[in-house]
Design an enzyme around this catalytic site. Structure first.
Site, PDB file in Angstrom:
ATOM      1  N   LYS A 187      -2.410 -13.611  12.102  1.00  0.00           N
ATOM      2  CA  LYS A 187      -3.860 -13.478  12.088  1.00  0.00           C
ATOM      3  C   LYS A 187      -4.514 -14.492  11.148  1.00  0.00           C
ATOM      4  CE  LYS A 187      -4.976  -9.389  10.781  1.00  0.00           C
ATOM      5  NZ  LYS A 187      -5.538  -9.534   9.430  1.00  0.00           N
ATOM      6  N   THR A 188      -4.012 -14.548   9.922  1.00  0.00           N
ATOM      7  CA  THR A 188      -4.569 -15.486   8.937  1.00  0.00           C
ATOM      8  C   THR A 188      -4.196 -16.923   9.281  1.00  0.00           C
ATOM      9  OG1 THR A 188      -4.535 -13.812   7.194  1.00  0.00           O
ATOM     10  CG2 THR A 188      -4.599 -16.115   6.504  1.00  0.00           C
ATOM     11  N   ASP A 204      -9.774 -11.210   7.762  1.00  0.00           N
ATOM     12  CA  ASP A 204      -9.186  -9.872   7.803  1.00  0.00           C
ATOM     13  C   ASP A 204     -10.103  -8.745   8.259  1.00  0.00           C
ATOM     14  OD1 ASP A 204      -6.773  -8.352   7.358  1.00  0.00           O
ATOM     15  OD2 ASP A 204      -7.736  -7.492   5.598  1.00  0.00           O
ATOM     16  N   ARG A 224       1.687 -12.142  -1.857  1.00  0.00           N
ATOM     17  CA  ARG A 224       0.297 -12.357  -1.430  1.00  0.00           C
ATOM     18  C   ARG A 224      -0.421 -13.367  -2.308  1.00  0.00           C
ATOM     19  NH1 ARG A 224      -1.879  -9.628   3.270  1.00  0.00           N
ATOM     20  NH2 ARG A 224      -0.391  -7.968   3.745  1.00  0.00           N
ATOM     21  N   ARG A 235       0.828  -1.206   0.000  1.00  0.00           N
ATOM     22  CA  ARG A 235       0.000   0.000   0.000  1.00  0.00           C
ATOM     23  C   ARG A 235       0.867   1.263   0.000  1.00  0.00           C
ATOM     24  NH1 ARG A 235      -1.834   0.856   4.280  1.00  0.00           N
ATOM     25  NH2 ARG A 235      -0.966  -0.829   5.542  1.00  0.00           N
ATOM     26  N   HIS A 239     -10.258  -4.783  12.161  1.00  0.00           N
ATOM     27  CA  HIS A 239      -9.210  -5.399  11.347  1.00  0.00           C
ATOM     28  C   HIS A 239      -8.803  -6.674  12.072  1.00  0.00           C
ATOM     29  CE1 HIS A 239      -4.920  -5.190   9.511  1.00  0.00           C
ATOM     30  NE2 HIS A 239      -5.731  -5.855   8.723  1.00  0.00           N
ATOM     31  N   LYS A 245      -8.711  -2.353   0.734  1.00  0.00           N
ATOM     32  CA  LYS A 245      -8.635  -1.500   1.921  1.00  0.00           C
ATOM     33  C   LYS A 245      -9.445  -0.216   1.774  1.00  0.00           C
ATOM     34  CE  LYS A 245      -6.304  -4.142   4.599  1.00  0.00           C
ATOM     35  NZ  LYS A 245      -7.041  -4.843   5.692  1.00  0.00           N
ATOM     36  N   SER A 260      -0.059  -7.049  10.110  1.00  0.00           N
ATOM     37  CA  SER A 260       0.498  -7.974   9.133  1.00  0.00           C
ATOM     38  C   SER A 260       1.713  -8.696   9.703  1.00  0.00           C
ATOM     39  CB  SER A 260       0.897  -7.204   7.874  1.00  0.00           C
ATOM     40  OG  SER A 260       1.453  -8.048   6.914  1.00  0.00           O
TER      41      SER A 260
END
Length: 523
Positions: free
Chosen positions: A237-238, A252, A317, A57, A216, A197, A233
């Protein structure tokens, strides 16, 4: 002139360019992407694409239109303003650029809860961007398309170059958000995460006023109730939410309303660097399925993805729909959470692998959103650096942190949620000296928290940070639960812990004046 739901703007030039390419299926978009030279098929049938100069980003190039509605509502310390006149010039110039070009349009939904979802139209210059967002958002039923009226429109033209002098931006890259009219303009970047996003940022602005907490986070559900995972990130989390023994709600972005939890999305956007079938079998299988999108993942001579290759970026990704994860929820909804887990990858090696948080502790950690970067993750990072991102998503938070923190605290209290801090970072020393927390141990501690094994476990009060830390857990070596005991040099641990605490304290001082100014340290 075509008008959208809340608005007074003309998107007819963009719609005309997208005629005949609206709401194409995954197969059609994949075929178009390859035919147009946007990407190539891997040996497993995924689409491999490169995003050029932008492999992440461009936070410094994101702007919000400052108007009568947003002037007092937006957290301007965290968001850059754009004048309405500059936005109108940008819209006109992007419309001129779009004229005669073949664009792709997708009509999608954001929000699995019908009471709080919005219609989103995404108009893209690239077919693979349309495929990406079709994976990431929710596809409406066919009968909804005839009367589809978007509440949010995103126009994404990577080939368009902004003019800072004319458009009131910083560079040729721009992400301009008119939150009042529900219109986002993206130019000069091929990184598809900007589209995703932008939807999240819009919902972060609109939902709190309705009493809905945007988060988030990832969420899964199981025998012992739903669990919410907050984390920046790289904190897991994932990975941790993709548990074969539990149902994945989403990885997410979610909302928490009076009726429970709901996913904003219909897909996953997972980091793939050093991905392996042994450590993360579900994600590995998903990104290697036909139609998945792989961003900036190098391929070998046989077009097999090399997930260990970070030559393009550490931020490789994979995008795929939720149905690629076995057992994932098709409804995207769950009841109120039983547990909230705040993830951090502490590269300083001073936080315990798990700690029990009070509601007050949880709100403070939520407001800070702490993790740490390590060498190699970004240019110029040669040693551990603390990262504090308000509400675990500072770049996407239009409103002041206190607005989200107060809402979360109220929901935790109302529903009696157990809160945990889970450190997936380092133990026995800082990065380069200690070792990474073993994933198997992290999973064991998480399972013990979620199934209730730690509910009545003996706890000690951390003398530096003040939270409760279990002194024993089945299947976990007791020593590792006390980070000071894992350091050979105890005085070095004390100095590092004091340093991190000071960083927390400084972060609190910079919070909005309406945020609680209580200390994180033990009294």
């Amino acid at each position: 002139m075509l008008k959208l739901a809340s608005e007074a703007f003309d998107v007819k030039p963009f719609i005309d360019s997208a005629l005949g390419r609206a709401d194409q299926t995954e197969a059609e978009l994949l075929e178009a992407s390859v035919a147009r030279g946007e990407g190539r098929l891997t040996a497993t049938g995924a689409l491999s694409v490169e995003t050029g100069a932008h492999t992440g980003r461009s936070a410094a190039d994101k702007f919000i239109v400052r108007d009568a509605a947003t002037d007092a509502a937006v957290w301007w310390d965290n968001n850059k303003p754009m004048a309405p006149a500059a936005f109108e010039a940008l819209l006109a110039d992007m419309a001129a650029y779009a004229g005669g070009r073949a664009l792709f349009s997708q009509s999608l939904l954001a929000g699995a809860d019908p009471a709080h979802r919005i219609n989103v139209r995404v108009i893209c210059e690239y077919a693979w961007h349309a495929l990406f967002i079709r994976h990431l958002l929710i596809k409406p039923a066919a009968e909804m398309l005839a009367a589809f009226r978007p509440g949010l429109t995103i126009i994404d033209l990577p080939g368009f170059k902004a003019d800072p002098a004319r458009h009131g931006c910083r560079s040729e890259t721009v992400i301009a958000c008119d939150l009042t009219r529900g219109l986002v303009l993206i130019g000069g970047t091929s990184y598809a995460g900007e589209i995703k996003k932008s939807v999240f940022s819009y919902l972060n602005y609109t939902l709190p006023a309705k009493g809905v907490m945007p988060m988030h986070c990832s969420i899964n559900d199981g025998e012992h109730g739903p669990a919410v995972f907050f984390g920046l990130s790289g904190t897991g989390k994932t990975t941790l939410s993709a548990d074969p023994s539990r149902t994945l709600i989403g990885d997410d972005e979610h909302g928490w309303s009076a009726d429970g939890l709901f996913n904003f999305e219909g897909g996953c956007y997972a980091k793939t660097i050093r991905l392996s079938p042994e450590a993360e079998p579900q994600i590995y299988a998903a990104v290697n399925r036909f139609g998945a999108v792989l961003e900036n993942v190098p391929l070998d001579a046989r077009r097999r993805p090399d997930f260990d290759d970070a030559s393009r970026t550490e931020n490789t990704r994979g995008a795929y729909p939720l149905e690629f994860i076995p057992g994932a929820s098709r409804e995207g909804r769950a009841g109120h959470p039983r547990h909230i887990v705040m993830l951090t990858a502490d590269a300083f090696g001073v936080l315990p692998p798990i700690a029990r948080l009070s509601a007050e502790d949880a709100m403070r950690h939520f407001l800070c959103g702490y993790t740490a970067k390590v060498a190699g993750t970004e240019k110029g990072v040669s040693e551990p650096q603390a990262t504090f991102s308000a509400c675990f998503g500072g770049p996407f938070m239009p409103r002041p942190p206190a607005a989200y923190g107060a809402l979360l605290r109220d929901l935790i209290d109302r529903h009696g949620v157990a809160c945990w801090l889970l450190n997936t970072g380092w133990t026995g020393g800082r990065y380069g000296e200690g070792r990474r927390m073993p994933l198997a141990m992290t999973r064991a501690l998480l399972a013990a928290a979620l199934n209730g094994d730690l509910a009545d476990a003996p706890m000690r009060r951390d003398p530096v940070f003040g939270f409760a830390v279990p002194t024993a857990c089945p299947g976990v070596e007791a020593t590792i639960l006390d980070p000071r005991e894992t350091w050979a040099d105890k005085s070095a641990y004390d100095a590092q812990a004091a340093s991190l605490l000071a960083m927390f304290e400084e972060t609190f001082k910079r919070l909005d004046s309406s945020a609680p100014q209580t200390r994180l340290a033990a009294e």
